[in-house]
Design a protein around this motif. Structure first.
Motif, short mmCIF file in Angstrom:
data_model
loop_
_atom_site.label_atom_id
_atom_site.label_comp_id
_atom_site.label_asym_id
_atom_site.label_seq_id
_atom_site.Cartn_x
_atom_site.Cartn_y
_atom_site.Cartn_z
N VAL A 94 2.53 19.13 -9.48
CA VAL A 94 2.47 18.04 -8.50
C VAL A 94 1.37 17.04 -8.83
O VAL A 94 1.47 15.85 -8.54
CB VAL A 94 2.28 18.61 -7.06
CG1 VAL A 94 2.03 17.50 -6.05
CG2 VAL A 94 3.50 19.43 -6.66
N GLN A 95 0.29 17.50 -9.47
CA GLN A 95 -0.87 16.65 -9.76
C GLN A 95 -0.42 15.41 -10.53
O GLN A 95 0.15 15.51 -11.62
CB GLN A 95 -1.87 17.47 -10.60
CG GLN A 95 -3.23 16.82 -10.76
CD GLN A 95 -4.08 16.93 -9.51
OE1 GLN A 95 -3.59 17.27 -8.45
NE2 GLN A 95 -5.36 16.64 -9.63
N PRO A 96 -0.68 14.19 -9.99
CA PRO A 96 -0.13 12.98 -10.62
C PRO A 96 -1.04 12.35 -11.67
O PRO A 96 -1.30 11.14 -11.67
CB PRO A 96 0.06 12.04 -9.42
CG PRO A 96 -1.08 12.39 -8.52
CD PRO A 96 -1.33 13.86 -8.71
N ASP A 97 -1.59 13.16 -12.60
CA ASP A 97 -2.48 12.62 -13.63
C ASP A 97 -1.68 11.95 -14.74
O ASP A 97 -0.68 12.49 -15.22
CB ASP A 97 -3.33 13.73 -14.24
CG ASP A 97 -4.39 14.25 -13.27
OD1 ASP A 97 -4.92 13.44 -12.49
OD2 ASP A 97 -4.69 15.46 -13.31
N LYS B 101 4.60 9.60 -10.24
CA LYS B 101 3.94 9.51 -11.54
C LYS B 101 4.32 8.23 -12.29
O LYS B 101 4.41 8.20 -13.52
CB LYS B 101 4.24 10.77 -12.38
CG LYS B 101 3.79 12.05 -11.67
CD LYS B 101 3.91 13.29 -12.51
CE LYS B 101 3.46 14.51 -11.71
NZ LYS B 101 3.52 15.77 -12.47
N GLU B 102 4.49 7.16 -11.51
CA GLU B 102 4.76 5.83 -12.05
C GLU B 102 3.45 5.03 -11.91
O GLU B 102 3.28 4.21 -11.01
CB GLU B 102 5.91 5.18 -11.28
CG GLU B 102 7.21 5.98 -11.43
CD GLU B 102 8.25 5.71 -10.33
OE1 GLU B 102 9.36 6.25 -10.43
OE2 GLU B 102 7.94 4.96 -9.38
N HIS B 103 2.51 5.30 -12.82
CA HIS B 103 1.12 4.85 -12.65
C HIS B 103 0.96 3.34 -12.67
O HIS B 103 0.23 2.78 -11.85
CB HIS B 103 0.24 5.52 -13.70
CG HIS B 103 0.18 7.01 -13.57
ND1 HIS B 103 1.08 7.85 -14.18
CD2 HIS B 103 -0.65 7.81 -12.86
CE1 HIS B 103 0.81 9.10 -13.87
NE2 HIS B 103 -0.23 9.11 -13.07
N LEU C 93 -6.54 5.09 -9.36
CA LEU C 93 -7.31 4.77 -10.56
C LEU C 93 -7.83 6.05 -11.23
O LEU C 93 -7.76 6.18 -12.46
CB LEU C 93 -8.50 3.88 -10.20
CG LEU C 93 -8.20 2.42 -9.84
CD1 LEU C 93 -9.44 1.74 -9.28
CD2 LEU C 93 -7.68 1.66 -11.06
N ALA C 94 -8.33 6.99 -10.42
CA ALA C 94 -8.84 8.25 -10.98
C ALA C 94 -7.72 9.03 -11.66
O ALA C 94 -7.92 9.60 -12.75
CB ALA C 94 -9.49 9.08 -9.88
N GLY D 64 0.82 -1.21 0.00
CA GLY D 64 0.00 0.00 0.00
C GLY D 64 0.85 1.26 0.00
O GLY D 64 0.59 2.21 -0.75
N GLU D 65 1.88 1.27 0.83
CA GLU D 65 2.77 2.43 0.88
C GLU D 65 3.56 2.57 -0.42
O GLU D 65 3.81 3.67 -0.91
CB GLU D 65 3.72 2.34 2.07
CG GLU D 65 3.03 2.29 3.42
CD GLU D 65 1.95 3.34 3.59
OE1 GLU D 65 2.17 4.51 3.18
OE2 GLU D 65 0.87 3.01 4.13
N LEU D 66 3.93 1.43 -1.00
CA LEU D 66 4.62 1.43 -2.28
C LEU D 66 3.74 2.05 -3.37
O LEU D 66 4.21 2.84 -4.20
CB LEU D 66 4.97 -0.02 -2.65
CG LEU D 66 6.16 -0.30 -3.57
CD1 LEU D 66 7.43 0.36 -3.06
CD2 LEU D 66 6.36 -1.81 -3.69
N GLY D 67 2.45 1.72 -3.33
CA GLY D 67 1.51 2.28 -4.31
C GLY D 67 1.42 3.79 -4.22
O GLY D 67 1.41 4.49 -5.24
N PHE D 68 1.38 4.31 -2.99
CA PHE D 68 1.29 5.76 -2.80
C PHE D 68 2.52 6.46 -3.36
O PHE D 68 2.42 7.46 -4.08
CB PHE D 68 1.12 6.10 -1.32
CG PHE D 68 0.98 7.57 -1.06
CD1 PHE D 68 -0.25 8.19 -1.11
CD2 PHE D 68 2.10 8.35 -0.78
CE1 PHE D 68 -0.38 9.56 -0.90
CE2 PHE D 68 1.99 9.71 -0.56
CZ PHE D 68 0.74 10.32 -0.61
N VAL D 69 3.71 5.94 -3.03
CA VAL D 69 4.96 6.57 -3.50
C VAL D 69 5.02 6.55 -5.03
O VAL D 69 5.34 7.56 -5.67
CB VAL D 69 6.20 5.86 -2.91
CG1 VAL D 69 7.47 6.49 -3.46
CG2 VAL D 69 6.20 5.95 -1.40
N HIS D 70 4.72 5.40 -5.62
CA HIS D 70 4.78 5.30 -7.08
C HIS D 70 3.81 6.28 -7.74
O HIS D 70 4.14 6.88 -8.78
CB HIS D 70 4.46 3.87 -7.53
CG HIS D 70 5.60 2.91 -7.38
ND1 HIS D 70 6.87 3.19 -7.84
CD2 HIS D 70 5.67 1.67 -6.82
CE1 HIS D 70 7.67 2.17 -7.58
NE2 HIS D 70 6.98 1.23 -6.96
#
Length: 589
Positions: A568-571, A442-444, A472-473, A432-438
């Protein structure tokens, strides 16, 4: 005396009343009467000056209590927060056991005013709110909250209707937090859900209420809380079981409600509860599982063991609850449930203590949690859970700009999360923490992959579902994001505002602006939703509301930079970022 009464003029006026009282004043006076009196006298003089600066006046000083009157709720609450800051500043020069700390309550309504002061039920409500407030906090009534919710950049946690001494009707109350960012992460009751009835889902459903700590010091409650959390965590790993999130279960920690009522509020069939007594190297744990439909205890057990048997006890309790609720356990789920125990039991203790702080979401509490997790890792360098927990504190530091070096915090979070999943590939928290950092690097694809691994390991983790939905969004899959958020809200009925923020973002990407407005106006902390609300109103052509929201946002966030935000927005999709920028520019940003 009768002549005086005849000439006394009583009038009614609308006012915001603040009552503040020193915590443990009798004890402080007993320890050192002269020192306490002198320190309080000096502090009250500072508070009176600060009160005037906020366009208020101190009406009365009653021993260790201050009664103040303001024309606006805004000034009253701003002074309440300032009061605590002044007290903390004064305490720096005093020994910890001689600190003067206040509780404060604020209420808005009609009051009676005469030459002797202010009177009436609304004054009493402020005084009673003060009595139930936590030390260092301001508790306000709903009438105050409605006036300030869009004006002040504070955090507001809904406490629900409170029965106050000698007040006939319950008073809905909120706790004010100076750190609004943390308040959007903290679990909170939802005013609109007070009378909601949640039918249990179609699969076996359970809530584990916080275990009671018996005997010993009150500060020992971390052990009972930690045991409860771990049982919830173990149960959450079964996909054929619906488990209420830790945050919602813990709202019943100090509650006297019967288990059946808790089950109705949370929408589950079964409730587990228990007690813990710890003494030296021994622990006694009593647990029971109650069927809320019948009110019967369908399973109960008592364990009297050495404390280093704690992980075996957790497994036995989990097995018994699963068996009693007739859940089919697959071999894969059984393997996943087995947690990697630390080599050093003291390391486990540090992690449990850290959990007491991390869910409060303040800068200081996050630091305390981080320190305890670091101690755990120092005791056992291969303890995956401690490594994942440190990663989480780093991610929180980055998320709310609490770290001096933001990029360093994110890089450090990444290394700790990677270490956690290497040490224990069956622990969802590391993934879960790995997902947030990625995501914020911007490593979607890596972010989505990490979240999916985490949810395969723990499908009932509501916060993971919410964070996954946000990823996902930002990756363009908004419909899937909405479905995951709805599931997260069901697993965690007392969900934090962050879930609504994520949901609003998904609706905005889909250009469903009315849904954005309907969602974000339900936030307990609407100042944090003003940016996306302004953009949504602008896209709908309601320019008055859009400009109003933009103006309020500027007041609450004077340092906001649209250029920095867009970077900063990670789209994943540039058009999603530009769509938001377009709405903000239309609104006047």
């Amino acid at each position: 005396m009768s002549g005086h009464n005849e000439t006394t003029t009583v009038r009614r006026q609308l006012g915001a009343v603040l009552f503040a009282d020193v915590v443990g004043y009798a004890r402080l006076m007993g320890n050192d009467e002269i020192d306490t009196y002198s320190a309080l006298k000096s502090l009250l003089e500072q508070l009176e000056t600060a009160c005037q600066a906020h366009d208020g006046r101190v009406v009365a000083v009653r021993g260790d209590g201050v009664l103040a009157l303001f024309e606006t709720a805004t000034n009253a609450v701003e002074f309440g927060v300032e009061l605590h800051r002044i007290a903390e500043q004064s305490n720096r020069a005093r020994p910890e056991d001689q600190h003067l700390r206040f509780r404060a309550g604020v209420h808005l309504g009609e009051i009676l005013v005469d030459d002797r002061g202010i009177h009436g039920d609304n004054v009493n409500i402020a005084a009673r709110l003060q009595e139930i407030a936590e030390p260092g906090r301001v508790f306000v009534s709903a009438s105050v909250y409605e006036q300030i919710r869009n004006r002040l950049r504070f955090g507001f946690e809904f406490l629900g209707p409170q029965m106050l001494k000698n007040i006939a009707e319950p008073v809905a109350a909120y706790c004010v937090r100076s750190e609004v960012a943390g308040a959007t992460m903290a679990a909170t009751r939802r005013p609109e859900a007070l009378h909601a009835h949640r039918p249990p889902p179609g699969i076996p459903s359970v809530a584990v209420l916080p275990f009671t700590s018996l005997g010993g010091e009150p500060s020992d409650s971390w052990f009972a809380d930690g045991l409860t959390e771990d049982i919830i965590l173990n149960l959450s790993k079964f996909k054929n079981l619906f488990v209420i999130a830790r945050n919602s279960s813990f709202f019943f920690k100090a509650s006297t409600k019967p288990p059946q009522e808790a089950a109705r509020e949370l929408g589950v069939r079964y409730v587990a509860r228990g007690s813990v007594r710890r003494a030296a190297a021994r622990v006694r744990i009593a647990v029971e599982l109650i069927d809320a439909e019948t009110g019967r205890t369908i399973w109960g057990e008592r364990y009297d063991r050495n404390i280093d048997d704690i992980f075996a006890i957790q497994d036995e309790v989990t097995d018994a609850i699963v068996a009693a609720t007739a859940v089919l356990i697959e071999a894969q789920e059984r393997k996943r449930m087995a947690q990697t125990a630390p080599a050093d039991l003291a390391a486990y203790g540090y992690v449990l203590r850290g959990q007491q702080y991390i869910f409060r979401y303040t800068r200081q509490d996050n630091r305390e949690a981080q320190t305890l997790y670091e101690r755990a890792l120092a005791r056992d360098q291969d303890y995956a859970r401690a490594s994942a927990a440190i990663s989480r504190t780093m991610n929180i530091d980055w998320r709310y700009s609490w770290a001096k070096d933001a990029e360093h915090a994110l890089d450090t979070a990444l290394s700790y999360a990677q270490r956690a999943v290497e040490l224990d590939p069956t622990d969802a928290r590391g993934f879960g923490e790995l997902g947030f950092v990625h995501l914020y690097r911007k490593e979607h694809d890596a972010a989505i992959g990490a979240y999916r691994r985490a949810l395969a390991l723990n499908p009932n983790d509501a916060d993971l579902l919410s964070d996954y939905a946000d990823a996902l969004a930002h990756s363009g899959d908004n419909q899937a994001a909405i479905g995951n958020l709805q599931q997260a809200m069901r697993l965690n009925p007392y969900f934090p505002d962050q879930y609504l923020w994520h949901l609003g973002g998904a609706y905005y990407n889909l250009k469903q602006y009315d849904a954005v407005i309907d969602t974000l106006t339900k936030m307990n902390n609407p100042t944090e939703g003003q940016r996306i609300l302004a953009a949504s109103y602008a896209q709908l052509g309601d320019m008055d509301q859009a400009r109003n929201m933009a103006a309020r946002h500027r007041e609450a966030h004077p340092n906001f930079s649209l250029d920095r935000w867009a970077k900063v927005q990670p789209d994943r999709l540039e058009e999603d970022t530009q769509h938001f920028v377009e709405g903000l520019k239309k609104a006047g940003f």
